[in-house]
Design an enzyme around this catalytic site. Structure first.
Site, mmCIF file in Angstrom:
data_model
loop_
_atom_site.group_PDB
_atom_site.id
_atom_site.type_symbol
_atom_site.label_atom_id
_atom_site.label_comp_id
_atom_site.label_asym_id
_atom_site.label_seq_id
_atom_site.Cartn_x
_atom_site.Cartn_y
_atom_site.Cartn_z
ATOM 1 N N HIS A 330 0.838 -1.203 0.000
ATOM 2 C CA HIS A 330 0.000 0.000 0.000
ATOM 3 C C HIS A 330 0.872 1.252 0.000
ATOM 4 O O HIS A 330 0.648 2.193 -0.767
ATOM 5 C CB HIS A 330 -0.907 -0.006 1.236
ATOM 6 C CG HIS A 330 -1.826 1.176 1.318
ATOM 7 N ND1 HIS A 330 -3.187 1.066 1.189
ATOM 8 C CD2 HIS A 330 -1.575 2.494 1.515
ATOM 9 C CE1 HIS A 330 -3.731 2.266 1.300
ATOM 10 N NE2 HIS A 330 -2.769 3.153 1.510
ATOM 11 N N GLU A 334 1.360 3.735 -3.373
ATOM 12 C CA GLU A 334 0.874 5.107 -3.298
ATOM 13 C C GLU A 334 1.978 6.110 -3.606
ATOM 14 O O GLU A 334 1.762 7.086 -4.333
ATOM 15 C CB GLU A 334 0.294 5.375 -1.905
ATOM 16 C CG GLU A 334 -0.236 6.789 -1.710
ATOM 17 C CD GLU A 334 -1.381 7.115 -2.638
ATOM 18 O OE1 GLU A 334 -1.510 8.294 -3.029
ATOM 19 O OE2 GLU A 334 -2.148 6.194 -2.982
ATOM 20 N N LYS A 337 2.774 5.929 -7.343
ATOM 21 C CA LYS A 337 1.699 6.563 -8.110
ATOM 22 C C LYS A 337 1.874 8.076 -8.122
ATOM 23 O O LYS A 337 1.774 8.737 -9.167
ATOM 24 C CB LYS A 337 0.357 6.161 -7.509
ATOM 25 C CG LYS A 337 -0.856 6.785 -8.192
ATOM 26 C CD LYS A 337 -1.381 8.003 -7.456
ATOM 27 C CE LYS A 337 -1.938 7.630 -6.115
ATOM 28 N NZ LYS A 337 -2.531 8.798 -5.445
ATOM 29 N N ASN A 338 2.165 8.634 -6.960
ATOM 30 C CA ASN A 338 2.365 10.084 -6.883
ATOM 31 C C ASN A 338 3.583 10.517 -7.692
ATOM 32 O O ASN A 338 3.564 11.549 -8.378
ATOM 33 C CB ASN A 338 2.532 10.513 -5.424
ATOM 34 C CG ASN A 338 1.241 10.409 -4.634
ATOM 35 O OD1 ASN A 338 0.159 10.329 -5.210
ATOM 36 N ND2 ASN A 338 1.351 10.406 -3.320
#
Length: 501
Positions: A330, A334, A337-338
């Protein structure tokens, strides 16, 4: 589990909206209906977005942690869809029979924090006696944690607690508390009793799967009603406590559920797994799989994506330690992705004919020391303005367009997209076993994210929040807009005025 291309939403103008859908689905924020089933949940599998669900692909594609709380929670029974009629969720339902006296009785106790080592050692060789001890512990521990969360919900501002979504979430916690209380006192000597208790555990995991988007809906509803753009610090602190407690409860329940699966299995379980804990968790493998997944999603939105390099700083071999892979996935997903989104948007999005090699690479550097396992995600995506740094870990702070409230009714279409939950939740996951997540930005150049996780087993202890405030006398407050500030303020909490009554 594997991605279902037929269910993927069309490309959007902002990658965070699309990628947050998958983060939510993979890490417990969305039900399994957002993904295609097929890969067995009792082993670790790697599935590509294009491979059929019945044929797990080799390592190196998309990492889907099957021994995760979401895999256990949402695969036990069909999940009710939020689509069709969202109002049906909010129709009047009888309040679960949990008196205030019973609620206060359980809430007055202190939860028992466990270390990851204790969880692992306890479930190394699961048998009926082990499952029985687990059931007896949870029978006393889970009601304490559920009751404290229910009481904490009641401490919210009156106009927020009065919203239908928040009341529904509150009802779910009372329902689960009631079911565990009904099991209290049983000796768990027979397999039938253990099976009945495990059913309660699994029902609780399933029932609470949509808690995060539902709670978000209630907060957004009040934000729009009072006309503010942020949330006050008191509600931010509540969300940190709430999500930490939710992760902790799901961790314990998932461990018990997986032990029951291992005991009931005809074959000996994989010795590398203890419940949802992987004894030899390799962050580099998880980072590579998260990179492939995030890159594929970035490609779908922008038709191009930067490359991701996974680098192990240790020269002696792979970094390896005991951890919960779904939590680590997770966090890394994340952050990647950013970074991918920022890099593409900073260097230009008109790249249909330009190779992805023209983008600066995103680097994931992994290092193991005597006390910590550290992960650095570095990009050249232009960095973050210093004025925004203080808001990065605020819930609902985002640069992406905020979706309409009605989109939160459909659990299959990005209920948390563009709502600013990725970084705050990732930090909560890192904090759960005593780790941390920090960001350092060089505006105009890029951002470095640092994840620090404890290496020693005895240091990985649950960081449970304190709930002493729920026993103190309190006055009713409401969340109101500050008349002397603009919409960019968070408003304030104050006593309700006579006109509001």
């Amino acid at each position: 589990l594997s991605l279902n291309k037929k269910r993927q939403p069309p490309p959007t103008t902002n990658i965070s909206m699309f990628l947050s859908t998958r983060v939510s689905a993979l890490c417990g924020l969305m039900p399994r209906s957002a993904l295609r089933s097929g890969c067995p949940g009792s082993e670790r599998h790697f599935c590509t977005a294009s491979s059929p669900p019945s044929a797990p692909s080799p390592r190196g594609s998309v990492y889907i942690p099957p021994r995760s709380s979401v895999a256990t929670a949402v695969s036990l029974q069909p999940q009710r869809s939020f689509a069709a009629s969202s109002n049906s969720w909010f129709r009047a339902r009888p309040r679960p029979h949990v008196s205030e006296e019973v609620l206060n009785h359980w809430a007055k106790f202190t939860a028992t924090p466990l270390t990851l080592g204790e969880m692992q050692d306890f479930g190394l060789e699961p048998d009926l006696d082990t499952v029985r001890e687990s059931a007896l512990f949870l029978m006393n521990e889970i009601p304490v944690r559920l009751s404290q969360m229910a009481k904490d919900l009641e401490c919210l501002p009156a106009n927020l607690f009065a919203t239908d979504p928040v009341r529904l979430v509150h009802g779910w916690y009372l329902t689960s508390l009631s079911e565990f209380i009904n099991m209290h006192g049983k000796e768990m000597k027979t397999k039938e009793e253990l099976d009945a208790f495990t059913t309660v555990v699994r029902n609780t995991l399933t029932r609470h799967a949509p808690v995060v988007p539902m709670l978000t809906r209630g907060i957004l509803q009040v934000k729009e009603e009072i006309g503010v753009d942020k949330i006050p610090p008191a509600i931010t602190h509540f969300l940190d406590r709430f999500h930490m407690s939710r992760i902790a409860i799901r961790m314990l329940l998932s461990q018990h559920s997986e032990m029951w699966v291992d005991v009931s299995a005809s074959e000996k379980p994989n010795s590398d797994w203890v419940g949802i804990i992987e004894r030899n968790c390799k962050p580099a493998d998880i980072a590579r799989d998260a990179a492939v997944n995030a890159s594929n999603l970035c490609m779908q939105v922008y038709a191009s994506t930067p490359q991701v390099d996974v680098i192990q700083a240790n020269k002696l071999g792979d970094v390896c330690f005991s951890y919960v892979p779904s939590h680590l996935y997770h966090i890394i997903f994340e952050l990647l992705k950013n970074s991918l989104r920022a890099t593409v948007e900073h260097h230009g999005v008109d790249y249909p004919a330009v190779s992805h090699r023209d983008f600066p690479r995103v680097k994931v550097i992994i290092s193991q020391g005597e006390h910590d396992v550290s992960i650095k995600v570095a990009d050249q995506g232009g960095g973050i303005a210093r004025a925004h740094m203080r808001n990065l870990f605020d819930y609902l702070f985002t640069t992406a367009p905020t979706p309409d409230l009605d989109t939160l009714s459909d659990m299959n279409h990005a209920p948390l997209a563009g709502l600013g939950y990725g970084l705050p939740l990732s930090r909560v996951y890192a904090n759960y076993f005593g780790g941390d997540l920090k960001l350092v930005s060089l505006e105009g150049y890029g951002t470095d994210a640092y994840v620090h996780l404890n290496y020693a087993q005895e240091q990985k202890r649950e960081q449970l929040p304190s709930y002493s405030h729920i026993h103190q006398p309190r006055e009713e407050v409401v969340w109101e807009k500050d008349p002397n500030s603009n919409k960019n303020s968070a408003g304030h909490l104050s006593k309700p005025s006579k006109s509001s009554n």
